[in-house]
Design a protein around this motif. Structure first.
Motif, PDB file in Angstrom:
ATOM      1  N   GLY A   1      27.506  45.369  30.077  1.00  0.00           N
ATOM      2  CA  GLY A   1      26.741  44.687  31.133  1.00  0.00           C
ATOM      3  C   GLY A   1      27.604  43.774  31.994  1.00  0.00           C
ATOM      4  N   LEU A   2      28.926  43.843  31.797  1.00  0.00           N
ATOM      5  CA  LEU A   2      29.798  42.934  32.549  1.00  0.00           C
ATOM      6  C   LEU A   2      30.078  43.412  33.962  1.00  0.00           C
ATOM      7  N   THR A   3      29.949  44.725  34.199  1.00  0.00           N
ATOM      8  CA  THR A   3      30.189  45.249  35.549  1.00  0.00           C
ATOM      9  C   THR A   3      28.992  46.099  35.973  1.00  0.00           C
ATOM     10  N   ASP A   4      28.817  46.251  37.279  1.00  0.00           N
ATOM     11  CA  ASP A   4      27.653  46.991  37.769  1.00  0.00           C
ATOM     12  C   ASP A   4      27.897  48.480  37.862  1.00  0.00           C
ATOM     13  N   ARG A   5      29.161  48.876  37.895  1.00  0.00           N
ATOM     14  CA  ARG A   5      29.446  50.315  37.881  1.00  0.00           C
ATOM     15  C   ARG A   5      30.684  50.560  37.038  1.00  0.00           C
ATOM     16  N   GLU A   6      30.756  51.802  36.583  1.00  0.00           N
ATOM     17  CA  GLU A   6      31.853  52.113  35.669  1.00  0.00           C
ATOM     18  C   GLU A   6      33.139  52.317  36.456  1.00  0.00           C
ATOM     19  N   GLU A   7      34.143  51.502  36.195  1.00  0.00           N
ATOM     20  CA  GLU A   7      35.436  51.708  36.848  1.00  0.00           C
ATOM     21  C   GLU A   7      36.549  51.353  35.871  1.00  0.00           C
ATOM     22  N   ALA A   8      37.751  51.855  36.172  1.00  0.00           N
ATOM     23  CA  ALA A   8      38.880  51.600  35.275  1.00  0.00           C
ATOM     24  C   ALA A   8      39.363  50.168  35.462  1.00  0.00           C
ATOM     25  N   LEU A   9      39.218  49.372  34.417  1.00  0.00           N
ATOM     26  CA  LEU A   9      39.649  47.968  34.498  1.00  0.00           C
ATOM     27  C   LEU A   9      40.299  47.573  33.170  1.00  0.00           C
ATOM     28  N   SER A  10      41.444  46.943  33.245  1.00  0.00           N
ATOM     29  CA  SER A  10      42.127  46.514  32.022  1.00  0.00           C
ATOM     30  C   SER A  10      41.464  45.232  31.503  1.00  0.00           C
ATOM     31  N   PRO A  11      41.688  44.879  30.241  1.00  0.00           N
ATOM     32  CA  PRO A  11      41.146  43.615  29.730  1.00  0.00           C
ATOM     33  C   PRO A  11      41.544  42.443  30.623  1.00  0.00           C
ATOM     34  N   GLU A  12      42.779  42.425  31.039  1.00  0.00           N
ATOM     35  CA  GLU A  12      43.274  41.355  31.923  1.00  0.00           C
ATOM     36  C   GLU A  12      42.431  41.282  33.210  1.00  0.00           C
ATOM     37  N   GLU A  13      42.146  42.454  33.791  1.00  0.00           N
ATOM     38  CA  GLU A  13      41.353  42.485  35.036  1.00  0.00           C
ATOM     39  C   GLU A  13      39.888  42.101  34.788  1.00  0.00           C
ATOM     40  N   LEU A  14      39.450  42.243  33.540  1.00  0.00           N
ATOM     41  CA  LEU A  14      38.055  41.913  33.229  1.00  0.00           C
ATOM     42  C   LEU A  14      37.843  40.421  32.996  1.00  0.00           C
ATOM     43  N   LEU A  15      38.943  39.703  32.781  1.00  0.00           N
ATOM     44  CA  LEU A  15      38.816  38.275  32.438  1.00  0.00           C
ATOM     45  C   LEU A  15      37.936  37.489  33.408  1.00  0.00           C
ATOM     46  N   PRO A  16      38.167  37.610  34.740  1.00  0.00           N
ATOM     47  CA  PRO A  16      37.337  36.808  35.640  1.00  0.00           C
ATOM     48  C   PRO A  16      35.867  37.234  35.672  1.00  0.00           C
ATOM     49  N   LEU A  17      35.579  38.438  35.176  1.00  0.00           N
ATOM     50  CA  LEU A  17      34.194  38.939  35.211  1.00  0.00           C
ATOM     51  C   LEU A  17      33.425  38.572  33.945  1.00  0.00           C
ATOM     52  N   PHE A  18      34.141  38.044  32.963  1.00  0.00           N
ATOM     53  CA  PHE A  18      33.494  37.844  31.669  1.00  0.00           C
ATOM     54  C   PHE A  18      32.495  36.696  31.696  1.00  0.00           C
ATOM     55  N   ASP A  19      31.324  36.964  31.155  1.00  0.00           N
ATOM     56  CA  ASP A  19      30.274  35.940  31.114  1.00  0.00           C
ATOM     57  C   ASP A  19      29.295  36.360  30.005  1.00  0.00           C
ATOM     58  N   TRP A  20      29.156  35.510  28.989  1.00  0.00           N
ATOM     59  CA  TRP A  20      28.278  35.901  27.870  1.00  0.00           C
ATOM     60  C   TRP A  20      26.845  36.150  28.335  1.00  0.00           C
ATOM     61  N   SER A  21      26.420  35.455  29.380  1.00  0.00           N
ATOM     62  CA  SER A  21      25.011  35.612  29.778  1.00  0.00           C
ATOM     63  C   SER A  21      24.736  37.011  30.344  1.00  0.00           C
ATOM     64  N   ARG A  22      25.791  37.768  30.665  1.00  0.00           N
ATOM     65  CA  ARG A  22      25.581  39.140  31.178  1.00  0.00           C
ATOM     66  C   ARG A  22      25.536  40.170  30.044  1.00  0.00           C
ATOM     67  N   VAL A  23      25.988  39.777  28.867  1.00  0.00           N
ATOM     68  CA  VAL A  23      26.101  40.769  27.776  1.00  0.00           C
ATOM     69  C   VAL A  23      24.708  41.156  27.269  1.00  0.00           C
ATOM     70  N   LYS A  24      24.514  42.472  27.166  1.00  0.00           N
ATOM     71  CA  LYS A  24      23.208  43.008  26.775  1.00  0.00           C
ATOM     72  C   LYS A  24      22.882  42.709  25.315  1.00  0.00           C
ATOM     73  N   LYS A  25      21.595  42.741  25.007  1.00  0.00           N
ATOM     74  CA  LYS A  25      21.167  42.527  23.620  1.00  0.00           C
ATOM     75  C   LYS A  25      20.782  43.846  22.937  1.00  0.00           C
ATOM     76  N   GLU A  26      20.335  44.799  23.740  1.00  0.00           N
ATOM     77  CA  GLU A  26      19.847  46.060  23.153  1.00  0.00           C
ATOM     78  C   GLU A  26      21.050  46.914  22.746  1.00  0.00           C
ATOM     79  N   ASP A  27      20.867  47.675  21.681  1.00  0.00           N
ATOM     80  CA  ASP A  27      21.935  48.597  21.282  1.00  0.00           C
ATOM     81  C   ASP A  27      22.188  49.597  22.407  1.00  0.00           C
ATOM     82  N   ILE A  28      23.392  50.134  22.437  1.00  0.00           N
ATOM     83  CA  ILE A  28      23.818  50.934  23.578  1.00  0.00           C
ATOM     84  C   ILE A  28      24.104  52.372  23.154  1.00  0.00           C
TER      85      ILE A  28
END
Ligand code: GLU
Length: 310
Positions: free
Chosen positions: A280-307
């Motif tokens: 749930g951290l990004t709105d579309r699937e794209e190639a992003l490294s962990p480093e590139e994901l750092l600024p997008l990280f936010d616990w409030s976006r993380v989903k609760k339902e199993d995936i």
């Protein structure tokens, strides 16, 4: 000043890492690193029937391939943490609990445990009936001639309340909802609950990020940490990646393990980008490294339902 975060990866090296393990590790890494925190790697290889050193080394290699690094526990030439090499430490803490009068030998066989009409916890695990809690010294002696006992921890009739960073407030009664639990199996192998509580405490872990399946273990670990004199870490349980039928991904899902994924030629950024999208951290699937994901990280976006991934 906010306390600095020490997170951890705590995999069980019982096979090749699968996408679900990578999902938890990515979120643990993003959570700690986005706050400038540290990560420890600890191999939870207590069960000699399931765990192997070569899996542990492969796991490290897979984590690094994904772009997930750590600061302690084998990186940069430091000592690796294998729980199987830390048995003396767990014995030391068992002794502390014994001195407090909290341990008792349990002679119940698997069949006894299932036959006892104990209710089930919400996750389906059996709540121990307490059959061996009040045996007399003579009864204990007589039984120990027949079989080696496991060691169980007594839990009090007490509520444990904590706030999970993803699932919110969690309240259980230790006696009613959890029950007395095993700290050392009858074959001498220390239990996961003891090793995790001691290691998280000793290693100064302040933040635990792991799969939702372990949410129900948390009250036991909080209780143990308190009795052993360790501060409680904060907990973030994350949804599980599930396959067909809602079944949690496991080592049996070989097509979604890192071996198969890497053999398919996929790039690590595609894997981490997909995991971030699933979380749930990004709105579309794209190639992003962990480093590139750092600024997008936010616990409030993380989903609760199993995936669902299959
Ligand atoms: N070793 C456990 C596993 O791989 C995780 C334990 C934990 O994170 O507390 O499922």
């Amino acid at each position: 000043m906010a306390k600095s975060i020490t997170g951890r990866f705590a995999p069980s090296p019982s096979g090749r890492m699968h996408l679900g393990n990578a999902f938890s590790c990515l979120l643990a890494w993003l959570s700690a690193r986005s706050a400038g925190g540290r990560i420890i790697l600890r191999h939870e290889d207590l069960d000699p029937r399931r765990c192997r050193r070569e899996y542990a080394l492969q796991l490290e290699e897979d984590l690094l391939w994904l772009g997930l690094d750590w600061d302690e526990g084998g990186s940069a030439g430091g000592e690796r943490y294998f729980q199987s090499s830390r048995r003396d430490i767990y014995e030391f803490y068992l002794e502390k609990l014994r001195e407090k009068g909290l341990l008792y030998p349990c002679f119940c066989s698997r069949a006894d445990l299932h036959a006892a009409s104990a209710p089930h916890a919400s996750d389906g695990s059996l709540i121990y009936s307490g059959a061996c809690r009040n045996l007399s010294p003579e009864q204990r002696q007589a039984r120990s001639r027949q079989r080696a006992p496991a060691l169980r921890l007594k839990v009090p009739d007490e509520e444990i309340v904590f706030s999970d960073g993803v699932y919110g407030k969690y309240r259980v009664n230790l006696c009613r909802d959890c029950g007395d639990f095993i700290l050392r199996r009858s074959d001498g192998v220390h239990a996961y609950q003891l090793a995790v509580a001691a290691d998280d405490g000793l290693m100064g872990v302040t933040q635990v990020v792991r799969g939702r399946d372990l949410l129900s273990s948390t009250p036991w670990q909080l209780y143990l940490q308190r009795e052993l004199g360790f501060p409680a870490p904060e907990y973030f349980h994350v949804p599980l990646l599930v396959g067909a039928g809602g079944r949690r991904l496991s080592k049996r899902d070989g097509d979604l393990d890192l071996g198969a994924l890497r053999a398919s030629g996929i790039s690590p950024c595609r894997v981490t980008g997909r995991l971030a999208f699933l979380a749930g951290l990004t709105d579309r699937e794209e190639a992003l490294s962990p480093e590139e994901l750092l600024p997008l990280f936010d616990w409030s976006r993380v989903k609760k339902e199993d995936i669902r991934v299959k």
